[in-house]
Design an enzyme around this catalytic site. Structure first.
Site, short mmCIF file in Angstrom:
data_model
loop_
_atom_site.label_atom_id
_atom_site.label_comp_id
_atom_site.label_asym_id
_atom_site.label_seq_id
_atom_site.Cartn_x
_atom_site.Cartn_y
_atom_site.Cartn_z
CG HIS A 4 78.95 -44.19 32.12
ND1 HIS A 4 79.10 -45.53 31.86
CD2 HIS A 4 77.69 -44.04 32.64
CE1 HIS A 4 78.00 -46.17 32.21
NE2 HIS A 4 77.13 -45.30 32.68
CB CYS A 35 79.51 -47.59 29.07
SG CYS A 35 80.58 -46.13 29.01
#
Length: 528
Positions: free
Chosen positions: A46, A117
Site C-alpha cells: 500500500h 492505492c
C-alpha cells in the site's frame, strides 16, 4: 480540527515529495511466497504520497489525507524520496479535488487489480514530479493473485480499509463531506473546515441546457445569486438542515447562467473517421492508444485508463496534418474527439497528465498560425472545457512553463490570447461567434484583474462592428462583469475606446437593461 492554510507554504517554492510504502501483509508475503509461488515477494504494497506536510492516499472510501504516518498502518516500512516539485500548493489542491470529482470519487471505485492505492500514488507522483512510482509496485503480478493463496489475499485486500487513526480529511465520496476551498480574488485555494463538494445545481452546462453555434442565452443583465455565491463574488454560508452544519459553497462559477457548450459534436463518428484515416499509418502501440481513447469516449471507463503517453499520441495527431504525416483533416477530427471527451466529468485527469510537456496548450498557443477551421475547433474545445469547474480552472492556471522557443507562458495566458485573437479575427464570421462564446464563458469566473482588462479591451473593439442581438448581449454581459473585476481600468477603457453604447438602445429589452447597468458603472467610476 484545523486544516492546513496555504499561507504557510507561500514563502516556499520547492517541496519534497515522498512515497510512503507499507507492507499490508505484515511480512507474510515474504515468508510464504516462495512456498506457494516459487519466488519471493517482498511484500503486498500500500502506498501514499506525502507532500506539503500531509499524507494523501486512496482506499475503499475514496481519497483521504492525514498527518504523515497517522493511518492505521502506523509507520511506513519504506520511505522513498521521489524528488522535488515546484507545483504551488493551490494548484496541487485543484488536482486532488479534480480526482475527487471523477475517477477516485466514490466508495466502490476501488479495484485491487486496476484502480487501487498504487494507481492513485502513481497519478499524483506523475503530476508532482513528472514520473511515476516504481513499476514493480504498480504491477503487482496478476499470476500471483490468481493462485489459491492469491485469491485469499484478494478477498482480504479488496475489503482492506486504510484510514487515519485519528482525525483525517475525506476528499471525495457520495455522502462524505469534501474539503473544498473558496477562490478569493487572488484566485488562491484554501482548505476550509466543513466545506462540501460544491456541485452547483442547474447552473452549468450539464444541467440540461444545450447551446450550440449561436445560442440564445436567456439571463438577466445583473448577476444572480448562485448556490451560496452572492453577486459580488463573496461566499455565502448555507445551513445544511440534514447535518446541522454550516457549509460554504464552492465558488467555481460566479454567475448562475450556464457556460456555452458545443454538445452536438459527434465524437463517436469523428473517432470512426479518424481511425479510418490513420490506422494504417500508426505503429501497433499507437493503435493501442487510439483504441483506448475510443473506449474512454464510448464507455464508462474512467480517465485513469489514459496517461501521458496518450497525450503524446494526441499531440502527434494534432501536428500530423501540418507535417504531412496524416491527411489535413486529421487535426480537425482529433479536436472534435477532444471536444466530446472534454464533456466527460473526469477529463481533467487527462489534462493533468500533460502537466510536464504542456502539449495541448502549446498547440493552442500557435492558434494564429493554424488553419481557420482548426482555430474554430480549438475555441469550441475551450468552450466545452468550461462545462466542468475543474477543467475550467485548468484553462486559467497561472503557473508558468517554458515553450520550446524559450518563451514563458501559462494556461491562463494561452487561453486569453486565443480568445482575443479569435474575437478580433475578421476573416471568418463563424470564428468570431465562437470567440464571443468563449469570452462570455470566461466572464463567468472571478478572473485576475489584468486578464479581465485584456479581454474587455478585445470586447470593446469588437463592439464597433455590425453585430446581431445575441452577440451584443453576450459581449455587453461580459463587459459588465469585467467592470466588476477591474473597477477602474475597464470603465476607463470603455470611455476611451468606445463604442457609444447608446447605439444599442432599443435593440432589445435585455440589452437596454445591460446598457443602463454599464452606464451606472461608468457614472460611479467617474465620481470616484
Amino acid at each position: 480540527m484545523q486544516f492546513e492554510d496555504e499561507s504557510r507554504f507561500q514563502a516556499e517554492t520547492v517541496f519534497e515529495v515522498l512515497l510512503y510504502i507499507y507492507d499490508i501483509s505484515k511480512g507474510l508475503a515474504k515468508t510464504f511466497s516462495s512456498m506457494f509461488f516459487g519466488k519471493e515477494l517482498p511484500g503486498i504494497w500500500h502506498t501514499s504520497i506525502v507532500v506539503y506536510e500531509r499524507e494523501y492516499f486512496f482506499g475503499s472510501v475514496g481519497i483521504q489525507s492525514c498527518n504523515p504516518g497517522e493511518t492505521i498502518l502506523g509507520e511506513a516500512d519504506q520511505i522513498l524520496n521521489l524528488g522535488k516539485t515546484e507545483i504551488p500548493y493551490t494548484v496541487f489542491l485543484e488536482f486532488i479535488f479534480s480526482m475527487g470529482d471523477s475517477a477516485f470519487s466514490r466508495p466502490g471505485t476501488y479495484d485491487l487489480f486496476h484502480h487501487n492505492c498504487n494507481n492513485f500514488s502513481n497519478e499524483v507522483a506523475t503530476f508532482l514530479v513528472g514520473k511515476g512510482i516504481p513499476k514493480e509496485i504498480v504491477d503487482l503480478p496478476n499470476e500471483v493473485l490468481s493462485t489459491p493463496l492469491g485469491q485469499i489475499l484478494r478477498t482480504y485486500l479488496q475489503s482492506f480499509d486504510v484510514r487515519p487513526q485519528g482525525t483525517g480529511v475525506n476528499l471525495a465520496g457520495t455522502e462524505i463531506s469534501t474539503v473544498r476551498g473558496s477562490f478569493e480574488r487572488n484566485n488562491k485555494r484554501q482548505e476550509v473546515e466543513n466545506s462540501y463538494r460544491g456541485e452547483t445545481n442547474g447552473t452549468m452546462a450539464d444541467s440540461g441546457n444545450t447551446e450550440v453555434d449561436e445560442p440564445k442565452v436567456n439571463t438577466d443583465a445583473e448577476p444572480k445569486e448562485l448556490d451560496g455565491v452572492s453577486p459580488d463574488g463573496e461566499d455565502n454560508e448555507k445551513s445544511n438542515e440534514s447535518t446541522g452544519k454550516t457549509v460554504s459553497a464552492r465558488k467555481s462559477y460566479k454567475y448562475s447562467d450556464p457556460p456555452i457548450v458545443y454538445r452536438e459534436v459527434d465524437g463517436i463518428s469523428s473517432m470512426r473517421k479518424l481511425m479510418e484515416l490513420v490506422t494504417d499509418l500508426l505503429s501497433e502501440e499507437q493503435n493501442k492508444y487510439l483504441t483506448e481513447w475510443q473506449e474512454y469516449l464510448s464507455t464508462d471507463n474512467g480517465a485513469w485508463v489514459l496517461g501521458s503517453e496518450h497525450m503524446d499520441f494526441i499531440a502527434c495527431l494534432l501536428d500530423g496534418g501540418s507535417s504531412g504525416k496524416f491527411a489535413p483533416n486529421v487535426p480537425l477530427l482529433t479536436l472534435q474527439v477532444l471536444q466530446a471527451s472534454s464533456l466527460k466529468d473526469d477529463f481533467v485527469l487527462v489534462l493533468h497528465t500533460d502537466r510536464k510537456d504542456h502539449r495541448l496548450m502549446s498547440y493552442i498557443n500557435r492558434v494564429e498560425n493554424l488553419t481557420l477551421a482548426e482555430q474554430e475547433e480549438i475555441i469550441k474545445l475551450m468552450c466545452n472545457l468550461c462545462s466542468q469547474p475543474t477543467s475550467f480552472d485548468w484553462l486559467m492556471y497561472i503557473s508558468e512553463w517554458t515553450e520550446s522557443d524559450g518563451q514563458t507562458s501559462s494556461n491562463c495566458r494561452v487561453t486569453t490570447r486565443a480568445a482575443v485573437h479569435t474575437l478580433l479575427n475578421d476573416k471568418l464570421t463563424t470564428l468570431q461567434v465562437t470567440g464571443v462564446n468563449l469570452i462570455f464563458n470566461l466572464a463567468l469566473k472571478e478572473l485576475f484583474e489584468d486578464t479581465a482588462t485584456e479581454l474587455a479591451t478585445a470586447v470593446l473593439q469588437f463592439l464597433h462592428g455590425e453585430l446581431d442581438e445575441n452577440q451584443v448581449f453576450l459581449c455587453l454581459t461580459a463587459l459588465l462583469r469585467f467592470m466588476q473585476i477591474s473597477y477602474s481600468d475597464v470603465p476607463a477603457l470603455t470611455k476611451m475606446l468606445g463604442p457609444n453604447l447608446q447605439k444599442f438602445n432599443g435593440v432589445s429589452e435585455r440589452i437596454d437593461k445591460l446598457v443602463q447597468s454599464i452606464n451606472e458603472k461608468l457614472a460611479t467610476s467617474s465620481s470616484n
